[in-house]
Motif scaffolding. Structure first.
Motif, PDB file in Angstrom:
ATOM      1  N   VAL A 119       0.872  -1.183   0.000  1.00  0.00           N
ATOM      2  CA  VAL A 119       0.000   0.000   0.000  1.00  0.00           C
ATOM      3  C   VAL A 119       0.902   1.224   0.000  1.00  0.00           C
ATOM      4  CG1 VAL A 119      -1.802   1.278   1.190  1.00  0.00           C
ATOM      5  CG2 VAL A 119      -1.772  -1.228   1.303  1.00  0.00           C
ATOM      6  N   ASP A 128      -8.330  -2.412  -0.791  1.00  0.00           N
ATOM      7  CA  ASP A 128      -8.575  -1.149  -1.500  1.00  0.00           C
ATOM      8  C   ASP A 128      -9.876  -0.499  -1.031  1.00  0.00           C
ATOM      9  OD1 ASP A 128      -8.293   0.865  -3.481  1.00  0.00           O
ATOM     10  OD2 ASP A 128      -9.580  -0.272  -4.829  1.00  0.00           O
ATOM     11  N   HIS A 182      -4.447   6.208  -2.335  1.00  0.00           N
ATOM     12  CA  HIS A 182      -3.435   5.162  -2.285  1.00  0.00           C
ATOM     13  C   HIS A 182      -3.413   4.375  -3.576  1.00  0.00           C
ATOM     14  CE1 HIS A 182      -7.212   3.134  -1.319  1.00  0.00           C
ATOM     15  NE2 HIS A 182      -6.645   2.046  -1.848  1.00  0.00           N
ATOM     16  N   ILE A 196      -2.308   0.183  -4.638  1.00  0.00           N
ATOM     17  CA  ILE A 196      -1.905  -1.119  -4.112  1.00  0.00           C
ATOM     18  C   ILE A 196      -1.183  -1.906  -5.204  1.00  0.00           C
ATOM     19  CG2 ILE A 196      -2.718  -3.323  -3.181  1.00  0.00           C
ATOM     20  CD1 ILE A 196      -5.096  -1.797  -2.001  1.00  0.00           C
TER      21      ILE A 196
END
Length: 361
Positions: free
Chosen positions: A148, A204, A215, A217
């Motif tokens: 992440v 997520d 963010h 991933i």
């Protein structure tokens, strides 16, 4: 674990001091002591010490020195049953001894620390097998690394979310790499791509809904042995980097689904520049406007099908054909021919890659 560690150190010190020495928690309860009969008793002055927010001090006839960071941030303090410079010095030295012992304990026994060392290549491959046996750590289970990467620092909150989603601390490990990266090393039963994707989607969605966190991933390939976790971590990092270049709208990128982007990302920039100059006339690719680039994108998305693309673009078929002829005139490539379409697709990705390298250099 903390109380046992405190007690072992205090018992070693007991014969060297003439007064009672111990450790209290934030409520003032004695958790370890050179005089065993006082364990469990309460020192009211300790509450005053913790409330004062100082590192050390004298309260109610006792000397105190703060300890912190044990067992999910719980606070403790070393205390001496008398005041004065000598007692303060003993408290300070004892606090240092406990902190150093904690570090050594973590070094030898903490699985999260062990996993982090593997991720960052801070341990020799041969030592991984030895230490995993010492710690009763299964080295041949399948694991996947989920990285992440955050735009702002919220690593503690992300670790908390991951630990709640995957609470088995013996199999799944949430590790802070730096202030903008947190890793989940997840044990899986079978290398099922759908299950791996489901887990990534769960992370997520949860981070978005609970933390409103911007963010990306990255998902590495399956690591069949513990030593391969470092490789999976690097792949997750690459997935995030490539996704940032070629698929900036996506929040989950899987290393095994990167396609041509992975190949381009590993090419030297000089080779990429040479490719563009050989394929296109000077300035031709730069002359493609936003509408034309959008048309090209939709044409690729619809598998070079003119009728389907014109329907998706809400334009007449002849209008799309006119645009394709315009692209052919500018670039020399007819997108209705598969080979030409591939060349332009790769060229646009290479151009995007070079632009990203400029912005991050």
């Amino acid at each position: 674990m903390a109380a046992r560690l405190f007690q072992s150190i205090l018992l070693e010190i007991k014969s060297k001091v003439s007064f009672m020495l111990g450790v209290v928690d934030a409520a003032g309860n004695i958790v370890s002591c050179t005089e065993l009969r006082f364990i469990g008793e309460n020192i009211e002055a300790a509450s005053e010490f913790f409330a004062a927010g100082v590192e050390e001090g004298e309260f109610g006839g006792y000397c105190f020195n703060l300890l912190s960071g044990y067992e999910n941030g719980s606070e403790y303090a070393v205390f001496a049953s008398q005041k004065g410079e000598g007692a303060a010095m003993v408290c300070a030295v004892t606090a240092v001894a406990i902190s150093n012992s904690q570090s050594l304990y973590d070094e030898k026994h903490d699985k999260v620390t062990f996993i982090k060392k593997i991720l960052l290549d801070n341990i020799l491959p041969g030592d991984i097998y030895i230490k995993s046996r010492e710690m009763n750590f299964s080295s041949d289970m399948r694991r996947v690394v989920y990285l992440v990467r955050m735009n702002e620092r919220q690593d503690a909150a992300v670790v908390e979310v991951l630990q709640r989603l995957f609470p088995d601390r013996q199999k799944d490990f949430a590790v802070t790499i730096n202030e903008n990266e947190v890793v989940l090393v997840k044990e899986i039963k079978t290398p099922d791509s759908k299950e791996i994707a489901r887990i990534a989607k769960l992370i997520d969605t949860t981070l978005t809904e609970e933390l409103q966190l911007e963010h990306v991933i990255g998902v590495g390939a399956v690591a069949n042995q513990l030593k391969d976790v470092a490789r999976s971590f690097k792949e997750a990092q690459i997935a995030v980097d490539i996704g940032r270049v070629f698929d900036e709208d996506l929040t989950v990128m899987n290393f095994e689904n990167l396609g041509i982007g992975r190949l381009i990302y590993q090419l030297p920039t000089t080779l990429c520049e040479m490719f563009l100059s050989e394929v296109f006339k000077k300035g031709s690719i730069e002359s493609l406007d936003e509408e034309t680039l959008f048309t090209i994108q939709k044409f690729f998305e619809n598998n070079l099908n003119v009728s389907e693309t014109s329907r998706k673009l809400f334009v007449h078929r002849n209008t799309l054909v006119y645009r394709l002829e315009k692209i052919k005139k500018i670039t020399g490539l007819d997108l209705r021919e598969f080979d030409n379409a591939i060349v332009l697709k790769v060229a646009l990705m290479v151009k995007k890659y070079l632009k990203s390298r400029e912005s991050f250099s």
